[in-house]
Each structure stands twice: as structure tokens, then as C-alpha cells.
Design an enzyme around this catalytic site. Sequence first.
Site, PDB file in Angstrom:
ATOM      1  CG  ASN A 191      44.000  35.243  43.460  1.00  0.00           C
ATOM      2  OD1 ASN A 191      44.013  33.449  43.217  1.00  0.00           O
ATOM      3  ND2 ASN A 191      44.351  35.172  43.957  1.00  0.00           N
ATOM      4  CG  HIS A 192      44.289  31.271  39.623  1.00  0.00           C
ATOM      5  ND1 HIS A 192      43.933  30.135  39.844  1.00  0.00           N
ATOM      6  CD2 HIS A 192      44.761  31.717  40.227  1.00  0.00           C
ATOM      7  CE1 HIS A 192      44.641  29.440  40.983  1.00  0.00           C
ATOM      8  NE2 HIS A 192      45.505  30.468  41.538  1.00  0.00           N
ATOM      9  CD  GLU A 196      45.989  42.596  34.401  1.00  0.00           C
ATOM     10  OE1 GLU A 196      45.358  42.545  34.910  1.00  0.00           O
ATOM     11  OE2 GLU A 196      46.687  43.359  35.233  1.00  0.00           O
ATOM     12  CG  HIS A 202      51.764  36.481  46.479  1.00  0.00           C
ATOM     13  ND1 HIS A 202      51.115  37.279  48.037  1.00  0.00           N
ATOM     14  CD2 HIS A 202      50.879  35.990  46.432  1.00  0.00           C
ATOM     15  CE1 HIS A 202      50.010  37.165  47.421  1.00  0.00           C
ATOM     16  NE2 HIS A 202      49.659  36.469  46.985  1.00  0.00           N
TER      17      HIS A 202
END
Lengths: 509, 161
Positions: A231-232, A235, A432
Site C-alpha cells: 500500500n505504499h 501521489e 493514520h
Amino acid sequence: MGKRQARVRRPASAATTATLAPPETSAAAPVRLERLDEVRWRIPRDPTLMMRVDGLVFADDRLMAALRDDPALTQVANVATLPGIVGASLAMPDVHWGYGFPVGGVAATRVEDGVVSPGGIGFDINCGVRLLRTDLTAEELRPHLARLADALFAAVPSGVGARLGRRLRPAELDAVMTEGAAWAVRHGRGTPDDLERTEEGGRLAGAEPALVSARARERGADQLGTLGSGNHFLEVQVVDRIDHPEAAAVFGLAVGMVTIMIHCGSRGLGHQVCTDQLAVMDRAVHRYGIRLPDRQLACAPLESDEGRAYLRAMAAAANFAWANRQMIADAVRGAFARTLGRPAEALGIRQVYDLSHNIAKLEEHEVDGRRIRVCVHRKGATRAFPAGHPAVPEPYRGVGQPVLIPGDMGRQSFVCVGAPGSMVASFGSSAHGAGRNLSRHAAIRALRGVDIAAELAARGIEVRAERRDLLAEEASLAYKDVEAVVETAERAGLARSVARLRPLAVVKG
Amino acid sequence: MAGSGLTGTTVPRGHRILPHTADAGIAADGPTLEALFEEAAAAIAELSADVEAPEPSEAGEAPGRHVRRSVELSAPDLVGLAFAWLNECIGLVDVVGAIVGCRVFAVDVRSGEARLRASVDLAPFDGVRIRRRADVKSATYHGLAVEPVPGGWRLTAYLDL
């Protein structure tokens, strides 16, 4: 040797054959929940479950509906068994099932007689988020967006097995683990302004690289400056809503502005440090007579050789992660400059903040009317200090610490600010991210035949990924609604929304 | 070490990948602990790499560019040994290459200590025929189990991806 090596057999078809129910931990029955108000639920202390304090879950009705059958609540109760835990075992609004600690778990333990538990930080030590702002508008960027996405994809190694072209020499790696983001700045890959706007100045004191194993060094030596996978992401975004004009102005954000968000951690080096330290703690637990409901909660007293060694090794890994995000941010600046034909300074690219969401910090908090030193474990949770706190960077001290909450790929992310009540409510902590509600396999199954990249492109979002077939794992369907998470955090007094960001381009790890 | 169970019944060896909220689980079966740990390594191999390569030679020598690593591990108990073994495999994949062969010579479990000796064959990733499939951070203690079943042993583990 003489004997034939056993061959590793490859299946003829897809390997998934069964869904295994989450393993039971200490509570054979569902945990008891008492509603305190619209966004807080208590798990009463139960001595039969070895709980030393209550559990406290921050969730509105929508989020709790998904949590009712989630083993995360049992994990919140399990964390409450840790020696020296004070206050309550906390669950942030995005909590979901993790390893030992739930993801979105926060626990504070007394330094004088409490423990530190590596599972309360997680394998990806100092996984965190960095946000940059620019003077560009989305309209100005739009004609260049595809080329920019290509440039970012080329500049930042991403995906499974992402590697640099060279391996850091041992002395270099030691320096990275000691100096953190400052190492990169010293090598011309950033500015002192970046460090001022990074949690801990991008360097956790007390790091001891000698405690990092050869295997951890081997794994990390060629990974500095890489995004990794899962999920890194990296963007490019546009600010499409301001909710807190004063804080937005202080942070340098405005509607229509292009921002860049980077989400990654300590890569293989940090993962191995946690693995190594867990094995040490697994032996230590018996030596110190600590009984645990879950072996993954392995821990040792903070005032022990094992406890001190963990914090020093963790700091080394945390510093590697801060150096990593600093290198990536510098690569991002370079990609923008080359694509748009102007220096990064002329584009107004400036760091808003960088914070960790997998870390342990030694902090002072008020507990039962006394200020004491505690070790705050934040796993899938961020620090969210309010206005006036000395740890908040001076430019932001009037409004509070930025809190960066990425959503899922394709929807939205949020910039928030630490709320005045966070110190009392949650040891100065907040959520988070969005939190998963579908497994990777379930997401891929649900989205079989759907071209995620094409769908995002149809909405004007450029996507670059090494493995387009894995994009479904990170699709919006797989995640909770981050807006619900932020709303709950606001209502619970943890953090307040400052701005909403929507994606323009995504480089997927 | 042979498994317990009904006379004449042995567990067929095998492994499978199990879904998990964010990551992956693995399950392995074997008639002996040695076979069980080999199957666990095979599960890690399947999860972490795609390999299109010739099989090792009948003489058992690692062919071509394959690397053979000897492994000796110890832990307080059998579950701890499984943790160490799975993570050794994960680490070797990260720093050397895809697991293409594995032989666990001995798993010894005594009071207070469990030991393992093995060798692992690895093929360096070339991005063409030998490719990484998933980055595995670590195997966890969460739900980690090594249990006797009729005719053998079963291992269950959860991996952080």
C-alpha cells in the site's frame, strides 16, 4: 551432500484454496463493549483476560458496524495486558486486525516499570507519510500530468523488489541510520527547512547501528530512495476543499493547489530489525516472567538490556525511513523541475510535514493527575500534538501539528491538525489512514476483470505501477471510507480536518 | 522426527496460501517435521517468486547460477523454530533470489531448545525467467502453529506483506 534437494513444486493453477478464520487469541468469546458516547466505546477491564486497563475504541456507528466481528477488538483487549500500560488500550477510528497489536492501536507504558513491545510499532518501522505543497494549480499541471507521472515513475524505484542501482557502503549505511533525513540533506538532497518540518527533525536520537543485524543491512543496503510495494505510493494531488482556513494558511495550502504525498517506510532493513528483535523478546518474556495472551506481543521491560536495545535498533531503522522519504522527496522535486522546465524553488515546492505512523516515542503525559514518562506505541497511528506543544515545529505551533491521513488510491486523503483534546483523549494520537476492510485476495476476486488503471484514467487520474494486475488489491473497495475516519477523529477530539486532497496521479508501489 | 497418529496413516505433504485481511497466510503439511519445514519453504517460494527455470540436476547439484546456502537455526521451542525458519527463507529471498530447492536435514526438539539444519537453493532474480512476486516483510508469531495431526504435522503461519 549426496542427497537430492527437495524440489519446490509450482502449482498448475491459482494457489488460493481456502479462507482461514482469524486465529483465536485470549478471548474465546467476543469482547464486551459499552457505548460511552457517539464515537467512543469501552472494553471493560476483565481480569480473567489478564487486562490491566480498559480498552477504548474510537468509532462511529458506521465504523463500529464493520468492527463488531473483527478480531481487532480482541487485540485491543490483549494489548491491555501489557505490564505497565496506563490509561487505556486505544483503538483509532481506522483500526483493523494486525499482528499482536491491531493496526490503529495506541498504548502507553510507564518507562519506570513498563514494557516495550515491537509488535506495537510494527514490522515496517517508521512507515509514514510526507506531504509537499507547490505553487502550481491543477489546471497549470494538467497538460503536463502524463509526462510528470512518467518522470516520477522513472525517478522513484517502486514495486515488488524495488532497488537502487548501487548498494550503500557499510559506513554510509551507519551514517544513514545515525543521522536520518539529515544525512540526505548533508548530501545535497534537501534543505534544513525539510528537517524542521519533519517529526523529530527526521532523526530519532539514541540510534545504535551496531544493533542492526547483518541480514537487515543486507536487505536495506540497496533500498534507500525506493518506494517499496503493497500500500505504499507516491501521489500527486489537488487540494479540493479547505475545512480550517487558519491552519491551511499556516501549512501553506489553498484550494486548487497541487500537492505531493509520499507513503513508505524503512523497507527490508526495518522489517528485519523488527523480526530480529521479536525473536530476542520472545526469549526475554520468559526470563522476566511476563505472561501474554498472544506471542506476537513479545516484550521486555523498558529498563532492561533487551528493551533498551530494541529502542536503539528501532531508532536506527526509523532514521533509515526518514532518510528514505527525504531521498524520494528530492527525486520528486527533480522530476517536477525536469518536466516543467523550472527549478523546484521556482515551483514553490516546499515540505508541509513528514510524520511516522509506526513508531514508539518516549514522551511525557499526564496520567491520574501526574506527569510521567511513558513509551507511546503508535502502530498505524500518528502523533497529533495540539497548538502550543513544544514538539510542534515553531512555524506551526500556533495552530498545532499537521496530521496526514492518506485514504485509498483513487478517492481522497486529508490533512488534519492535532486537536486540543488529543493529549487527554489519546496520548496525543490520531488515525493514520483508511484501514482495510477486504483482504487482498477478496479485493482481487471482487474486481476480477475490472481494469482499475483504465477506470482511474477515465476519471483523469494517471496511474503508473509495475504490476497493474495488483492494483485491485489497493482499490477503493478494499478500504474503509477515510472521510468517516476523519469525522470520527474530529468528534472524538483527536484531530481536526484542515484540507481534503484528491488524486491527480498515482505511482503505486 | 516422524508424526504421531493412526498406524499406517501418514499425512501427504503439501502447502497452500491462505487469504488474510491485509497480507497472507500459509499452511503446510508433512509426515515428518523435516518434510513439514520443506513444504513451508515451498509456500514462501510460491508466494514470493515466479520461476521459469530448469529443475535441479539428478545429482542434486545446484545448476547454473543457483546459490546454495547452508542454514543452522535454534529457538526456544518448535514454534520459535518455525518463526526463525520462515524468516530465514524470507530474508534469503530478499537478498539472494527465488527459492528453487530446499532440503531440511534434521529438526531436533528437546526441552528448552529446538534446532534445524538445512540447505536452500536460490536462483538470483533476473526479471525475466525468475521474477519477484510479492515483497514479504516477515513471518509473524500471530497464529503461528506447528501441531501434530494424525499421520504427521501441520504448520500455519501469517505473513506481513
